[in-house]
Design an enzyme around this catalytic site. Structure first.
Site, PDB file in Angstrom:
ATOM      1  N   TYR A  38      66.005  50.213  65.039  1.00 31.74           N
ATOM      2  CA  TYR A  38      66.232  49.496  66.297  1.00 31.74           C
ATOM      3  C   TYR A  38      67.464  50.064  67.012  1.00 31.74           C
ATOM      4  O   TYR A  38      67.422  50.331  68.221  1.00 31.74           O
ATOM      5  CB  TYR A  38      66.392  47.997  66.021  1.00 31.74           C
ATOM      6  CG  TYR A  38      66.789  47.205  67.236  1.00 31.74           C
ATOM      7  CD1 TYR A  38      65.888  46.977  68.266  1.00 31.74           C
ATOM      8  CD2 TYR A  38      68.072  46.684  67.365  1.00 31.74           C
ATOM      9  CE1 TYR A  38      66.256  46.264  69.402  1.00 31.74           C
ATOM     10  CE2 TYR A  38      68.449  45.979  68.484  1.00 31.74           C
ATOM     11  CZ  TYR A  38      67.539  45.764  69.494  1.00 31.74           C
ATOM     12  OH  TYR A  38      67.913  45.068  70.612  1.00 31.74           O
ATOM     13  N   GLU A  44      65.332  37.573  71.102  1.00 27.09           N
ATOM     14  CA  GLU A  44      66.741  37.144  71.062  1.00 27.09           C
ATOM     15  C   GLU A  44      66.824  35.625  70.968  1.00 27.09           C
ATOM     16  O   GLU A  44      67.650  35.088  70.231  1.00 27.09           O
ATOM     17  CB  GLU A  44      67.515  37.659  72.279  1.00 27.09           C
ATOM     18  CG  GLU A  44      67.731  39.152  72.290  1.00 27.09           C
ATOM     19  CD  GLU A  44      68.666  39.681  71.207  1.00 27.09           C
ATOM     20  OE1 GLU A  44      69.344  38.887  70.514  1.00 27.09           O
ATOM     21  OE2 GLU A  44      68.718  40.912  71.052  1.00 27.09           O
ATOM     22  N   TRP A  82      69.372  39.024  62.990  1.00 25.23           N
ATOM     23  CA  TRP A  82      68.497  39.904  63.765  1.00 25.23           C
ATOM     24  C   TRP A  82      67.510  40.616  62.846  1.00 25.23           C
ATOM     25  O   TRP A  82      66.379  40.885  63.222  1.00 25.23           O
ATOM     26  CB  TRP A  82      69.351  40.879  64.567  1.00 25.23           C
ATOM     27  CG  TRP A  82      68.583  41.724  65.541  1.00 25.23           C
ATOM     28  CD1 TRP A  82      68.572  43.075  65.596  1.00 25.23           C
ATOM     29  CD2 TRP A  82      67.723  41.280  66.607  1.00 25.23           C
ATOM     30  NE1 TRP A  82      67.771  43.506  66.629  1.00 25.23           N
ATOM     31  CE2 TRP A  82      67.229  42.425  67.259  1.00 25.23           C
ATOM     32  CE3 TRP A  82      67.323  40.034  67.069  1.00 25.23           C
ATOM     33  CZ2 TRP A  82      66.360  42.361  68.347  1.00 25.23           C
ATOM     34  CZ3 TRP A  82      66.449  39.972  68.156  1.00 25.23           C
ATOM     35  CH2 TRP A  82      65.981  41.123  68.773  1.00 25.23           C
TER      36      TRP A  82
END
Length: 187
Positions: A16, A38, A46
């Protein structure tokens, strides 16, 4: 060359970081995907959200905005039961309400991207941090955008989530200056 430290130890986070984080995005569908992920992250890591990303893409028809805006509570319950998404029902409902809000913005501004990027004069903010520890959790920009998004009906978009979102869509480049990705993708 020293890289940003936060993704180390996770292949998912590293990919990512290397392929998406802080790269300017102008595609409304992708921006909506990042907004959704998010928001799903609130209170979680995350890494957990990225591990569930494919399930989210399947459950929400690859984040097709009109599709998501048309979901019923029954549809969202089925998603909760049948997909490996985060099971927090308010977060799932926010996918629908945020999609509805995006559609209104698209009608008003032409695109969600244009609406967001106008906050930074259509150019990414490039920060020059020397260490990950200098990167803030929020900024005056994320506070301003968060307030406007909430006023427009968005959910799970507080200033901290909004700041992470701005990084995710490349409006803010927070790669540390010694990272090979710093300012690499700011076109």
């Amino acid at each position: 060359m020293e890289q940003c430290l936060w993704p180390q130890g996770s292949e998912l986070l590293q990919a990512y970081h290397d392929e998406e984080w802080c790269r300017p995005a102008r595609d409304d569908r992708y921006i909506f995907e990042m907004l959704t992920l998010e928001g799903a992250q609130a209170g979680l890591s995350w890494n957990i959200v990225l591990a569930k990303r494919q399930a989210y893409q399947s459950a929400f028809n690859n984040f097709e905005i009109e599709y998501c805006a048309g979901l019923t509570d029954a549809d969202l319950e089925a998603i909760k039961e049948n997909y490996q998404v985060i099971k927090h029902f308010s977060k799932l409902q926010s996918v629908r309400s945020n999609a509805e809000a995006v559609l209104k913005i698209q009608r008003e501004f032409g695109s969600f991207a244009d609406f967001l990027w106008s906050y930074v004069d259509f150019k990414p903010i490039i920060n020059n941090w020397t260490a990950d520890t200098e990167i803030p959790a929020q900024s005056s920009l994320s506070v301003r955008i968060s307030k406007n998004l909430k006023k427009r009906g968005f959910k799970f978009m507080g200033p901290v989530i909004t700041y992470s979102f701005l990084q995710a869509v490349g409006m803010v480049d927070d790669h540390i200056i010694s990272c090979s990705f710093h300012t690499l993708n700011t076109n």
